[in-house]
Enzyme design. Structure first.
Site, PDB file in Angstrom:
ATOM      1  N   ARG A   1      33.316  -8.418 -32.791  1.00 26.69           N
ATOM      2  CA  ARG A   1      33.597  -6.979 -32.907  1.00 26.69           C
ATOM      3  C   ARG A   1      35.139  -7.125 -32.973  1.00 26.69           C
ATOM      4  O   ARG A   1      35.844  -7.641 -32.138  1.00 26.69           O
ATOM      5  CB  ARG A   1      33.374  -6.004 -31.576  1.00 26.69           C
ATOM      6  CG  ARG A   1      33.893  -4.745 -31.449  1.00 26.69           C
ATOM      7  CD  ARG A   1      33.083  -3.857 -32.402  1.00 26.69           C
ATOM      8  NE  ARG A   1      33.530  -2.444 -32.253  1.00 26.69           N
ATOM      9  CZ  ARG A   1      33.281  -1.473 -32.961  1.00 26.69           C
ATOM     10  NH1 ARG A   1      32.879  -1.767 -34.181  1.00 26.69           N
ATOM     11  NH2 ARG A   1      33.410  -0.166 -32.731  1.00 26.69           N
TER      12      ARG A   1
ATOM     13  N   SER B   1       7.405  -2.496   2.843  1.00 22.54           N
ATOM     14  CA  SER B   1       8.125  -3.385   3.561  1.00 22.54           C
ATOM     15  C   SER B   1       7.400  -3.564   5.051  1.00 22.54           C
ATOM     16  O   SER B   1       7.423  -4.707   5.417  1.00 22.54           O
ATOM     17  CB  SER B   1       9.670  -2.732   3.859  1.00 22.54           C
ATOM     18  OG  SER B   1      10.356  -2.744   2.622  1.00 22.54           O
TER      19      SER B   1
ATOM     20  N   GLN C   1      42.932  -9.499 -22.869  1.00 21.91           N
ATOM     21  CA  GLN C   1      43.003  -9.979 -21.656  1.00 21.91           C
ATOM     22  C   GLN C   1      42.058  -9.205 -20.583  1.00 21.91           C
ATOM     23  O   GLN C   1      41.460  -9.931 -19.831  1.00 21.91           O
ATOM     24  CB  GLN C   1      44.618 -10.167 -21.253  1.00 21.91           C
ATOM     25  CG  GLN C   1      44.364 -11.184 -19.649  1.00 21.91           C
ATOM     26  CD  GLN C   1      45.734 -11.168 -19.084  1.00 21.91           C
ATOM     27  OE1 GLN C   1      46.333  -9.998 -18.514  1.00 21.91           O
ATOM     28  NE2 GLN C   1      46.273 -12.322 -19.252  1.00 21.91           N
TER      29      GLN C   1
ATOM     30  N   GLU D   1       0.816  -1.158   0.062  1.00 20.42           N
ATOM     31  CA  GLU D   1       0.191   0.049   0.125  1.00 20.42           C
ATOM     32  C   GLU D   1       0.818   1.240   0.230  1.00 20.42           C
ATOM     33  O   GLU D   1       2.151   1.313   0.331  1.00 20.42           O
ATOM     34  CB  GLU D   1      -0.854  -0.163   1.052  1.00 20.42           C
ATOM     35  CG  GLU D   1      -1.973  -1.101   1.394  1.00 20.42           C
ATOM     36  CD  GLU D   1      -2.907  -1.178   2.613  1.00 20.42           C
ATOM     37  OE1 GLU D   1      -2.942   0.034   3.033  1.00 20.42           O
ATOM     38  OE2 GLU D   1      -3.682  -1.876   2.738  1.00 20.42           O
ATOM     39  N   PRO D   2       0.424   2.558  -0.126  1.00 19.18           N
ATOM     40  CA  PRO D   2       1.093   3.619  -0.295  1.00 19.18           C
ATOM     41  C   PRO D   2       1.946   3.722   1.110  1.00 19.18           C
ATOM     42  O   PRO D   2       3.196   4.298   0.868  1.00 19.18           O
ATOM     43  CB  PRO D   2       0.154   4.668  -0.336  1.00 19.18           C
ATOM     44  CG  PRO D   2      -1.264   4.060  -0.867  1.00 19.18           C
ATOM     45  CD  PRO D   2      -0.971   2.752  -0.384  1.00 19.18           C
TER      46      PRO D   2
ATOM     47  N   ALA E   1       2.687   1.125   3.370  1.00 20.82           N
ATOM     48  CA  ALA E   1       2.778  -0.195   3.713  1.00 20.82           C
ATOM     49  C   ALA E   1       3.343  -1.166   2.630  1.00 20.82           C
ATOM     50  O   ALA E   1       2.719  -1.761   2.117  1.00 20.82           O
ATOM     51  CB  ALA E   1       1.407  -0.828   4.336  1.00 20.82           C
TER      52      ALA E   1
ATOM     53  N   GLU F   1       8.888  -7.650  -4.374  1.00 20.89           N
ATOM     54  CA  GLU F   1       9.101  -8.906  -3.383  1.00 20.89           C
ATOM     55  C   GLU F   1       9.978  -8.844  -2.362  1.00 20.89           C
ATOM     56  O   GLU F   1      10.866  -9.719  -1.562  1.00 20.89           O
ATOM     57  CB  GLU F   1       9.276 -10.054  -4.367  1.00 20.89           C
ATOM     58  CG  GLU F   1       8.169 -10.501  -5.182  1.00 20.89           C
ATOM     59  CD  GLU F   1       7.641 -12.127  -5.583  1.00 20.89           C
ATOM     60  OE1 GLU F   1       7.994 -12.784  -4.557  1.00 20.89           O
ATOM     61  OE2 GLU F   1       7.179 -12.294  -6.642  1.00 20.89           O
TER      62      GLU F   1
ATOM     63  N   GLY G   1      29.579   2.034 -26.934  1.00 24.97           N
ATOM     64  CA  GLY G   1      28.596   3.173 -27.511  1.00 24.97           C
ATOM     65  C   GLY G   1      27.417   2.383 -27.927  1.00 24.97           C
ATOM     66  O   GLY G   1      26.186   2.710 -27.681  1.00 24.97           O
TER      67      GLY G   1
END
Length: 383
Positions: free
Chosen positions: A267, A132, A278, A127-128, A130, A364, A341
């Protein structure tokens, strides 16, 4: 803790899902993200593969798959499209309270429809004020004859406006703190209203919304478990679902790693493949090692969903979710870096994967909450 290895059947299942996801799901991933549209084509493809049935018990029309097999499914979908993986995760989350704590009547009524993909489900806990702090919820369920009347607002509801049922947690006894919470399964056409849809950074193909219950009448038969059992049901559900969020994170990380590895081989700079450098090889090695470590921890936690004789699921579920999501975030950032890029543009999938990975550290239970859960489990286990 016991050791495990994937069975031949699970390995074959992964191979089939890998091919399916690349051919039937991946082609729509960019479009779904760009348009912020529910991935209906991907969802229908998953229905054809009977994936919604995977984690539903056989007695109710499901496949009754073990938790590791379900995790493999989530991984392979998330590897190409996190939003599509979430369409499979959310209905299982919404139905987990039904599978473990509901009456036989509710199981028979709702599980077969979800298993067939005919219906989808959402989970309404936050909720807003509530998030965690679950016990701070203000949504009320007032007994009125043979029904409850639900009033309140839930935030961060995944699949809002798509789902056919909403598993809702509400206060039946406001004075009892977390012991005054109860759980209900509410059908969408009983008066559930989606009052806002969020504009999100990632998993943009999965709608997240604000859901309002304005004196919605719910039959007593649709209460899940006993009055006052809601907090226990909510936490037990999250214990069982957090490992699959870890699987989603591993899938996203694997997709980023695989794409980056393929790119650096093709590439060329200064007359040779950049994969010959490396420094780049070391980055790739670190990424691959962390992803495999996360996968192993996720599978360990998933194994405990099916068999947890020593009560270790809460700790390992939190570990799996926390570690795998942190790895997903780090891996997608590094994979994007390997593309230079190009990685920063929407012509390549790495920026989407990076955006999708972020939510796995938040929903969660934020990773800060996971660390609290883990530390309490560790300290509580000391003599």
């Amino acid at each position: 803790m016991t050791h495990f290895a994937l069975s031949d059947e699970q390995k074959q299942f992964r191979a089939v899902l890998r091919s399916f996801a690349e051919s039937r799901i991946a082609p729509y991933a960019q479009e779904v993200d760009q348009n912020e549209s529910f991935p209906w084509k991907s969802f229908e493809a998953c229905r054809e593969m009977e994936l919604p049935a995977l984690g539903v018990p056989e007695a109710y029309g499901g496949a009754g798959a073990d938790a590791i097999t379900s995790a493999i499914m989530v991984e392979e979908l998330a590897r190409v499209c996190a939003s599509t993986s979430l369409t499979m995760l959310i209905s299982k989350l919404g139905m987990t309270p039904v599978i473990y704590w509901a009456s036989e009547e509710l199981k028979k009524k709702y599980l077969p429809r979800v298993a067939s993909g005919e219906a989808q489900a959402s989970y309404c806990l936050s909720e807003p004020d509530a998030g965690s702090d679950v016990a701070a919820m203000t949504t009320r369920a007032v007994r009125d004859g043979d029904s409850y009347v639900l009033s309140g607002t839930k935030y961060w509801v995944t699949n809002a406006g798509i789902s056919d049922t909403y598993t809702v947690f509400a206060k039946t006894d406001p004075q009892a703190g977390h012991r005054g919470i109860s759980a209900f399964i509410v059908e969408a056409d009983w008066g559930v209203k989606v009052t806002k849809l969020e504009k999100k950074l990632g998993v943009r193909g999965s709608p997240t919304g604000e859901v309002t219950f304005d004196e919605v009448r719910v039959p007593i038969a649709n209460r899940i478990g006993e009055e006052g059992q809601g907090f226990y049901i909510a936490m037990g559900t999250l214990d069982r679902s957090r490992p699959t969020i870890g699987a989603q994170a591993v899938g996203i990380a694997t997709g980023a790693l695989d794409y980056a590895a393929s790119y650096i081989k093709s590439r060329r700079q200064f007359g040779r493949s950049i994969a010959d450098n490396q420094g780049i090889q070391f980055m790739l090695a670190d990424m691959a090692t962390k992803v495999e470590a996360a996968r192993g921890l996720v599978y360990q936690a998933c194994q405990l969903i099916d068999d947890d004789p020593d009560g270790q699921l809460t700790k390992y579920g939190a570990m799996a979710k926390m570690f795998a999501s942190d790895v997903a975030m780090a891996t997608t950032v590094d994979a994007l870096q390997l593309l230079g890029g190009y990685g920063y543009t929407k012509d390549f999938p790495l920026e989407r994967m990076m955006r999708d990975a972020k939510i796995t550290q938040i929903y969660e239970g934020t990773n800060q909450i996971q660390r609290i859960v883990i530390s309490r489990q560790v300290l509580g286990g000391q003599k």
